[in-house]
Scaffold this motif. Sequence first.
Motif, mmCIF file in Angstrom:
data_model
loop_
_atom_site.group_PDB
_atom_site.id
_atom_site.type_symbol
_atom_site.label_atom_id
_atom_site.label_comp_id
_atom_site.label_asym_id
_atom_site.label_seq_id
_atom_site.Cartn_x
_atom_site.Cartn_y
_atom_site.Cartn_z
ATOM 1 N N THR A 1 -70.774 17.655 70.770
ATOM 2 C CA THR A 1 -69.369 18.021 70.950
ATOM 3 C C THR A 1 -68.494 17.208 70.001
ATOM 4 O O THR A 1 -67.609 17.760 69.319
ATOM 5 N N SER A 48 -56.772 21.410 74.538
ATOM 6 C CA SER A 48 -57.742 21.817 75.559
ATOM 7 C C SER A 48 -58.751 20.709 75.866
ATOM 8 O O SER A 48 -59.203 20.577 76.997
ATOM 9 N N GLN A 49 -59.077 19.902 74.868
ATOM 10 C CA GLN A 49 -60.010 18.796 75.098
ATOM 11 C C GLN A 49 -59.427 17.752 76.045
ATOM 12 O O GLN A 49 -60.168 17.089 76.770
ATOM 13 N N PHE A 73 -60.383 19.104 79.410
ATOM 14 C CA PHE A 73 -61.733 19.620 79.626
ATOM 15 C C PHE A 73 -62.559 18.752 80.563
ATOM 16 O O PHE A 73 -63.111 19.242 81.551
ATOM 17 N N ARG A 122 -63.942 19.892 84.158
ATOM 18 C CA ARG A 122 -65.395 19.966 84.343
ATOM 19 C C ARG A 122 -65.825 19.118 85.531
ATOM 20 O O ARG A 122 -66.578 19.567 86.393
ATOM 21 N N GLU A 131 -71.944 22.531 81.427
ATOM 22 C CA GLU A 131 -70.552 22.777 81.019
ATOM 23 C C GLU A 131 -70.265 22.152 79.649
ATOM 24 O O GLU A 131 -69.622 22.767 78.807
ATOM 25 N N THR A 132 -70.749 20.939 79.443
ATOM 26 C CA THR A 132 -70.537 20.256 78.162
ATOM 27 C C THR A 132 -71.283 20.976 77.043
ATOM 28 O O THR A 132 -70.750 21.155 75.943
ATOM 29 N N ARG A 168 -69.446 24.135 76.121
ATOM 30 C CA ARG A 168 -68.244 23.774 75.351
ATOM 31 C C ARG A 168 -68.645 23.428 73.919
ATOM 32 O O ARG A 168 -68.016 23.859 72.952
ATOM 33 N N SER A 224 -69.490 26.489 71.805
ATOM 34 C CA SER A 224 -68.282 27.190 71.344
ATOM 35 C C SER A 224 -67.606 26.434 70.206
ATOM 36 O O SER A 224 -67.151 27.028 69.227
#
Length: 161
Positions: free
Chosen positions: A87, A109-110, A113, A117, A143-144, A147, A150
Amino acid sequence: MKLKLAAALLAAGLPLASMAFAQGTGPADAAVIDTCLKTAEETGGFGGACVGLVADPCIKAAEGTNDDVAKWRACAARELAIWTQKTNEALKKVEAGGFADVIKAVKDSQKTFAASRDRFCVVFDKIEPGMYKGDASYCRLRETANRSLSLIKLGAAVNEH
């Protein structure tokens, strides 16, 4: 690397005592995921099949041992450390693309996040162990990883030219 793993274990809500089982995190684990991601990239895939390649065999090996739930969590934390690094690398690549609006959207968004989460994943600590092996720790891993996948795609897109 041990410091990064300890940080991932703490972020996953695990005691450092679990680190003994998770200590195998290293270049070989990262290479498994890297190879899978390279194959996904070459075939136009997203990389979702790469999630769990380190944690799942570790969890399977821990089944039936003393304190297997704690070991499952440690296995998830072991792979979470890899996806956290991925990430961070992907975020740098997005920034290198130079698109101010994209960078702002990603940074904004980070900021929320991890908290989002963690609020979501904690519910997995309340269900029957074994229904989601590794509980909230495995949820954080998934989830990580999603992310990260993406962000990897976004980083590639903004650096195409």
